[in-house]
Scaffold this active site. Structure first.
Site, PDB file in Angstrom:
ATOM      1  N   GLY A 196       0.788  -1.218   0.000  1.00  0.00           N
ATOM      2  CA  GLY A 196       0.000   0.000   0.000  1.00  0.00           C
ATOM      3  C   GLY A 196       0.825   1.274   0.000  1.00  0.00           C
ATOM      4  N   ARG A 197       2.112   1.166  -0.227  1.00  0.00           N
ATOM      5  CA  ARG A 197       3.019   2.320  -0.273  1.00  0.00           C
ATOM      6  C   ARG A 197       3.196   3.020   1.065  1.00  0.00           C
ATOM      7  NH1 ARG A 197       6.125   1.531  -4.664  1.00  0.00           N
ATOM      8  NH2 ARG A 197       4.847   0.927  -6.443  1.00  0.00           N
TER       9      ARG A 197
END
Length: 219
Positions: A196-197
């Protein structure tokens, strides 16, 4: 990213989703944490784990980057060797500050360093140079690093002339224009990829009082 082998894709997924980084995971001192991660990179079979991107800037602030090899690290900093008359050598004389980056992409890890640069003791340079392969010793004398050449033949001729200068039975001394440089870090950041960064970024930073603190940075 397309084109991954299954093993590489699995490694990236494992490190990105299962191995987050918390302050409690870190060693108290950055050299120990670096050695932990470096050992992980070696154990994972990464090619050239000691390769690091060195970024410098000239007096006008224009940056340049290249890959060099880490040849030593301790609490004093990170050491590499180079031609002082090269582009990086000239920039570091004029602006003795640099950034380093260890881009261990398959493990979803990076280590980013910023700090001041000084020349290592000449004895250290000579000791390291004496242990280099002879061909690399000849090349250090033969190559006018970063300067324009008319063609490859000109470089080959310089190499051949240097071989004639130093017969096979003779020792080759370290060139006066060649030696070690040490990046004494002011910050050392350990970056761990997450899904999800929302990556983990934990930074060791040296305060004005000379003490080291650990900070979490937003991804």
């Amino acid at each position: 990213m397309t084109g991954d082998t299954p093993d590489l894709a699995d490694m990236r997924r494992d490190y990105a989703t299962e191995q987050g980084l918390d302050v409690t995971d870190l060693a108290p001192a950055w050299p120990d944490q670096f050695q932990r991660w470096f050992a992980d990179a070696v154990a994972a079979g990464l090619p050239e784990p000691n390769a690091m991107v060195l970024s410098t800037a000239d007096t006008a602030g224009r940056p340049s980057s290249r890959t060099v090899l880490l040849k030593g690290v301790d609490a004093r900093g990170f050491v590499f060797f180079t031609n002082f008359e090269s582009r990086k050598g000239g920039e570091l004389r004029a602006n003795p500050y640099a950034a380093l980056l260890f881009p261990w992409h398959p493990m979803m890890r990076q280590i980013a360093v910023r700090g001041t640069v000084t020349e290592v003791d000449r004895v250290e340079t000579e000791t390291y140079f004496a242990g280099r392969p002879r061909a690399s010793q000849v090349a250090a004398w033969a190559s006018p690093q970063s300067r324009v050449l008319p063609d490859r033949a000109a470089l080959d001729e310089r190499y051949a002339a240097t071989e004639r200068r130093f017969p096979a039975e003779s020792a080759i001394p370290a060139p006066p224009h060649w030696g070690g440089l040490r990046v004494a870090p002011e910050t050392v950041e350990f970056w761990q990829g997450r899904s999800g960064r929302l990556h983990d970024r934990l930074r060791y930073r040296r305060t004005e009082q000379g003490e080291w603190i650990i900070e979490r940075l937003a991804p």
